[in-house]
Write a protein that holds these residues in place. Sequence first.
Motif, PDB file in Angstrom:
ATOM      1  N   ASP A  72      33.766 -15.759 -35.650  1.00 11.51           N
ATOM      2  CA  ASP A  72      32.553 -14.888 -35.831  1.00 11.51           C
ATOM      3  C   ASP A  72      32.204 -15.360 -36.863  1.00 11.51           C
ATOM      4  N   PHE A  73      30.799 -15.980 -36.776  1.00 14.50           N
ATOM      5  CA  PHE A  73      30.122 -16.895 -37.612  1.00 14.50           C
ATOM      6  C   PHE A  73      29.044 -16.408 -38.753  1.00 14.50           C
ATOM      7  N   ASN A  74      28.874 -14.436 -38.497  1.00  8.60           N
ATOM      8  CA  ASN A  74      28.061 -13.745 -39.081  1.00  8.60           C
ATOM      9  C   ASN A  74      26.883 -14.220 -38.872  1.00  8.60           C
ATOM     10  N   ALA A  75      26.308 -15.276 -38.028  1.00 10.97           N
ATOM     11  CA  ALA A  75      24.636 -15.335 -38.317  1.00 10.97           C
ATOM     12  C   ALA A  75      24.323 -16.359 -37.094  1.00 10.97           C
ATOM     13  N   VAL A  76      23.181 -16.113 -37.242  1.00  9.16           N
ATOM     14  CA  VAL A  76      22.325 -16.720 -36.165  1.00  9.16           C
ATOM     15  C   VAL A  76      21.502 -17.787 -36.283  1.00  9.16           C
ATOM     16  N   ARG A  77      21.615 -18.658 -35.169  1.00  7.06           N
ATOM     17  CA  ARG A  77      20.486 -19.726 -35.183  1.00  7.06           C
ATOM     18  C   ARG A  77      19.449 -19.578 -35.271  1.00  7.06           C
ATOM     19  N   ASP A  78      18.964 -19.092 -34.358  1.00  6.89           N
ATOM     20  CA  ASP A  78      17.434 -18.181 -33.846  1.00  6.89           C
ATOM     21  C   ASP A  78      16.907 -17.571 -34.000  1.00  6.89           C
TER      22      ASP A  78
END
Length: 253
Positions: free
Chosen positions: A89-95
């Motif tokens: 779970d990176f808690n971030a999105v790429r776009d």
Amino acid sequence: MPKWKWFTDYGSSGNRVWIAWDDNFVDVDVVECGTQFIHCHVTIRAPHALIAVTVVYGANEVADRRALWGTLETKATQCVDIPWLVGGDFNAVRDLSEVCGTSGDIQIAMDDFNACIENAGLLPLPMQGEWFTWHNHSATPRNLWKRLDRMMINDRWMARFPSASYSTLTPRTSDHSPMVLNGDRQQRFGGMFRFDNYLAHSPKFIASVQTIWQHNIIGTPMYSVTWKLKALKSVFREQRRNKGGPISQCATG
């Protein structure tokens, strides 16, 4: 019977990440444990293979996640000679295609995440299943879906396990989708691509290659090339049966 062993990060971060493995099949050596990750070396006993695995749980705040991004960039320099898998779970999105619903201004967070991926030389592992891996389960109109969970690899992993992929499953009790790594059948049963040089003189050679190569394969460039080489095997096998003569082979693995 499974012989489960466990490692948790109680000491550093209050139990954010758990790792469990079946000691009958793999050996796990925890190399480093931080507040947002556990990095370990995993030895798969059959076939004998050493890989690096980093399990992540990104912090909620943009500024706090920058420590994780820096760690991944450092780990990339330490894993240049070993297959490396990064997942969690990176808690971030790429776009913005990875967000459905109102999420506020996330441009800085996306820029930070994408810069880390580029600087670490990470590649997306081919994925199938649920696109959005997290849902806020809001009872109000402010429903929000995001793709927070993923698996990524370095180029050594791609070379060693070219057909590996992962699946994102439908969530049950958690608000996150479980992820399952799918094994590499090509590696398990022998994935060497052999080509008989004399086949290039056949009038059907160019046409056969063009037919296979025009397919649009979803995945990383290396995955696409690997799929096409596998598809050409049966074509060349048939041409061998229809033609005798001296054979000069070259092989790529």
